[in-house]
Motif scaffolding. Sequence first.
Motif, PDB file in Angstrom:
ATOM      1  N   ASP A  61       0.810  -1.214   0.000  1.00 16.18           N
ATOM      2  CA  ASP A  61       0.000   0.000   0.000  1.00 16.18           C
ATOM      3  C   ASP A  61       0.846   1.268   0.000  1.00 16.18           C
ATOM      4  OD1 ASP A  61      -2.180  -1.677  -0.026  1.00 16.18           O
ATOM      5  OD2 ASP A  61      -2.766  -1.285   2.042  1.00 16.18           O
ATOM      6  N   HIS A  62       2.019   1.213   0.610  1.00 15.78           N
ATOM      7  CA  HIS A  62       2.898   2.378   0.618  1.00 15.78           C
ATOM      8  C   HIS A  62       3.784   2.446  -0.624  1.00 15.78           C
ATOM      9  CE1 HIS A  62       1.910   2.334   4.940  1.00 15.78           C
ATOM     10  NE2 HIS A  62       2.023   3.641   4.804  1.00 15.78           N
ATOM     11  N   SER A  63       4.073   1.315  -1.244  1.00 19.15           N
ATOM     12  CA  SER A  63       5.058   1.260  -2.320  1.00 19.15           C
ATOM     13  C   SER A  63       4.485   1.333  -3.727  1.00 19.15           C
ATOM     14  CB  SER A  63       5.865  -0.041  -2.219  1.00 19.15           C
ATOM     15  OG  SER A  63       6.517  -0.125  -0.986  1.00 19.15           O
ATOM     16  N   HIS A  64       3.200   1.112  -3.902  1.00 22.31           N
ATOM     17  CA  HIS A  64       2.665   0.963  -5.261  1.00 22.31           C
ATOM     18  C   HIS A  64       2.323   2.265  -5.974  1.00 22.31           C
ATOM     19  CE1 HIS A  64      -1.328   1.602  -3.512  1.00 22.31           C
ATOM     20  NE2 HIS A  64      -1.750   1.776  -4.745  1.00 22.31           N
ATOM     21  N   LYS A  65       2.387   3.382  -5.294  1.00 20.28           N
ATOM     22  CA  LYS A  65       1.899   4.638  -5.875  1.00 20.28           C
ATOM     23  C   LYS A  65       2.827   5.236  -6.928  1.00 20.28           C
ATOM     24  CE  LYS A  65      -0.607   5.424  -1.667  1.00 20.28           C
ATOM     25  NZ  LYS A  65      -0.344   5.718  -0.300  1.00 20.28           N
TER      26      LYS A  65
END
Length: 173
Positions: A61-65
């Motif tokens: 959730d933190h890395s996919h943006k």
Amino acid sequence: MSLPPMSREDFLTLSDERLGRECMEPTFELIRGKSPAVKAEVISQLSRGQQSLCMFRVMYDHSHKSANEYYAWISYMLAIPGYWDRVIEGIRFFETSGMLPLLEDTRKYLEDRNRRRGLEWGEAVLSDPDRDPELRQAIDGFYEQFQQTGPVTHAVIADYIRNHPEEYVELTD
């Protein structure tokens, strides 16, 4: 810790990605913005499968943006003792084949880069790839693989959840 209620229809029809997120949202509500000690206490109360899902979701959730977020969060997770190992354990738990080698390749690349430059994990910042063309090229490549591997990983995890609903949700009719 109580399981989130979910209708059988939602359980069977939610997208793979959303199913995993919905299963973890009550836990995330308890740990969001809290101290590392509170987070560790809450996560320690989860089953092994729930811990595995939790650590994967936090990482994903933190890395996919964006590629920069991928770089910064991988570096952050590697900076905190035990954090990276728990993420890797979580991915191994679900036996997802593509994500594990990608994360390990990313770690090895960043370790080598940090060693060559005399950097510590905690020195990484979100904008590093914008100032370093070699890092930009590598991170963009890793991030592209991450985006391709994500849906497969979500599918494997969702399949596990759907085969073990009692560990993740309280089904309602």
